[in-house]
Design a protein around this motif. Structure first.
Motif, PDB file in Angstrom:
ATOM      1  N   ALA A 147       0.928  -1.202  -0.102  1.00 54.74           N
ATOM      2  CA  ALA A 147       0.042   0.019   0.149  1.00 54.74           C
ATOM      3  C   ALA A 147       0.942   1.161   0.074  1.00 54.74           C
ATOM      4  N   ILE A 148       1.800   1.392   0.811  1.00 57.60           N
ATOM      5  CA  ILE A 148       2.762   2.364   0.718  1.00 57.60           C
ATOM      6  C   ILE A 148       3.473   2.783  -0.542  1.00 57.60           C
ATOM      7  N   ALA A 149       4.164   1.551  -1.243  1.00 60.49           N
ATOM      8  CA  ALA A 149       4.473   1.647  -2.628  1.00 60.49           C
ATOM      9  C   ALA A 149       3.454   2.129  -3.482  1.00 60.49           C
ATOM     10  N   ALA A 150       2.147   1.442  -3.385  1.00 59.49           N
ATOM     11  CA  ALA A 150       1.162   2.215  -4.382  1.00 59.49           C
ATOM     12  C   ALA A 150       0.912   3.690  -4.060  1.00 59.49           C
ATOM     13  N   ALA A 151       0.884   4.185  -2.887  1.00 54.88           N
ATOM     14  CA  ALA A 151       0.730   5.424  -2.569  1.00 54.88           C
ATOM     15  C   ALA A 151       1.898   6.362  -3.047  1.00 54.88           C
ATOM     16  N   LYS A 152       3.123   5.915  -3.262  1.00 54.95           N
ATOM     17  CA  LYS A 152       4.071   6.819  -3.659  1.00 54.95           C
ATOM     18  C   LYS A 152       3.892   6.580  -5.234  1.00 54.95           C
ATOM     19  N   ASN A 153       3.424   5.571  -5.812  1.00 52.31           N
ATOM     20  CA  ASN A 153       3.136   5.607  -7.331  1.00 52.31           C
ATOM     21  C   ASN A 153       2.021   6.637  -7.794  1.00 52.31           C
ATOM     22  N   ARG A 154       1.271   7.027  -6.550  1.00 55.09           N
ATOM     23  CA  ARG A 154       0.096   7.794  -6.985  1.00 55.09           C
ATOM     24  C   ARG A 154       0.415   9.235  -6.595  1.00 55.09           C
ATOM     25  N   ASN A 155       1.633   9.492  -6.176  1.00 57.08           N
ATOM     26  CA  ASN A 155       2.449  10.803  -5.738  1.00 57.08           C
ATOM     27  C   ASN A 155       1.464  11.402  -4.723  1.00 57.08           C
ATOM     28  N   LEU A 156       1.099  10.523  -3.651  1.00 57.27           N
ATOM     29  CA  LEU A 156       0.493  10.985  -2.631  1.00 57.27           C
ATOM     30  C   LEU A 156       1.344  11.846  -1.704  1.00 57.27           C
ATOM     31  N   PRO A 157       1.146  12.855  -1.248  1.00 61.61           N
ATOM     32  CA  PRO A 157       2.174  13.776  -0.447  1.00 61.61           C
ATOM     33  C   PRO A 157       2.497  13.191   0.922  1.00 61.61           C
ATOM     34  N   LEU A 158       2.793  12.037   1.072  1.00 66.44           N
ATOM     35  CA  LEU A 158       2.622  11.385   2.582  1.00 66.44           C
ATOM     36  C   LEU A 158       4.096  10.796   2.488  1.00 66.44           C
ATOM     37  N   GLU A 159       4.585  10.873   3.989  1.00 62.69           N
ATOM     38  CA  GLU A 159       5.727   9.975   4.229  1.00 62.69           C
ATOM     39  C   GLU A 159       5.356   8.961   5.550  1.00 62.69           C
ATOM     40  N   PHE A 160       5.680   7.888   5.702  1.00 63.20           N
ATOM     41  CA  PHE A 160       5.527   7.030   6.589  1.00 63.20           C
ATOM     42  C   PHE A 160       6.354   6.769   7.699  1.00 63.20           C
ATOM     43  N   LYS A 161       6.034   6.810   9.060  1.00 61.81           N
ATOM     44  CA  LYS A 161       7.020   6.550   9.922  1.00 61.81           C
ATOM     45  C   LYS A 161       6.318   5.464  10.775  1.00 61.81           C
ATOM     46  N   ILE A 162       6.954   3.973  10.762  1.00 63.24           N
ATOM     47  CA  ILE A 162       6.198   3.014  10.965  1.00 63.24           C
ATOM     48  C   ILE A 162       6.906   2.515  12.266  1.00 63.24           C
ATOM     49  N   LYS A 163       6.134   2.149  13.379  1.00 62.53           N
ATOM     50  CA  LYS A 163       6.685   1.430  14.907  1.00 62.53           C
ATOM     51  C   LYS A 163       6.113   0.287  14.920  1.00 62.53           C
ATOM     52  N   PHE A 164       6.509  -0.688  15.489  1.00 61.04           N
ATOM     53  CA  PHE A 164       5.915  -2.028  15.807  1.00 61.04           C
ATOM     54  C   PHE A 164       5.946  -2.148  17.299  1.00 61.04           C
ATOM     55  N   LYS A 165       4.781  -2.443  17.977  1.00 57.85           N
ATOM     56  CA  LYS A 165       4.704  -2.481  19.410  1.00 57.85           C
ATOM     57  C   LYS A 165       4.370  -4.065  19.761  1.00 57.85           C
TER      58      LYS A 165
END
Length: 214
Positions: free
Chosen positions: A29-47
């Motif tokens: 999904a993150i790769a697809a968001a980048k392909n769609r040029n969504l102006p988002l970056e993602f900071k992922i944390k596992f808990k």
């Protein structure tokens, strides 16, 4: 316009197959968001989460544990199903080896978080347990995985010999219980959206699209 940083917290256990699947689907999904040029970056944390806190550190037979929990007949159906699901995400699920208490694996993930290497280590631990049939209750296995992502093996071993991080892990697990999280993976996106289970990439993308419009 600067990209908006979207925090994603994933409550997960290192011996949860759907957590590995969910991680891979989120990455799609993150790769697809980048392909769609969504102006988002993602900071992922596992808990951390523990599906079975009663497991011993030395481990028990993975297949025997699953058979005792689900029954041999159901396991004969579940394993091929999970292998098909995994293959679609590039995962080769294997059911040999041992399953052990996961507290120490979560401790080393907390350690890696402080060193900026948590995501890489999560991937290695999932591969160790699900594909390489390694016992992730074993300190050597954990330290070897940490070394592969650039951490100092001897430092990790020394850390694991102490109780450092154990209280923090236990507190986070209790916090998940208080939030009534009973199954994993559980995703919390931007502090406002919650998704349970290994969702398809489209479910994440819907949220990403909505966040991009805000």
């Amino acid at each position: 316009m600067a990209a908006r940083v979207i925090p994603i917290e994933i409550v997960s256990d290192t011996v949860c197959p759907w957590c590995f699947v969910g991680k891979r689907r989120l990455e799609k999904a993150i790769a697809a968001a980048k392909n769609r040029n969504l102006p988002l970056e993602f900071k992922i944390k596992f808990k951390p989460f523990q599906l079975d806190p009663t497991l011993p550190k030395e481990g028990v037979s993975k297949i025997k544990k699953y058979e005792a929990k689900f029954g041999p007949e159901r396991i004969q159906q579940m394993i091929p199903h999970m292998q098909v699901v995994g293959a679609a995400e590039g995962i080769k699920f294997s059911y040999d080896g041992l399953i052990a208490n996961t507290v120490d694996s979560h401790r080393v993930l907390e350690y890696a978080l402080q060193k900026g290497a948590q995501l890489e280590l999560v991937e290695e631990l999932f591969k160790d347990y699900f594909e390489r049939n390694k016992n992730i209750g074993d300190h050597e296995v954990l330290a070897d995985a940490a070394a592969r992502v650039g951490l100092d093996k001897e430092e990790v071993l020394a850390y694991l010999k102490t109780d450092q991080g154990k209280h923090e892990v236990e507190e986070q697990i209790e916090s998940a219980y208080r939030r009534r999280i009973t199954g994993v993976p559980h995703f919390r996106i931007n502090g406002t959206y919650s998704l349970g289970g290994a969702q398809d990439p489209e479910a994440f993308l819907e949220i990403f699209e909505a966040l991009a419009k805000q």
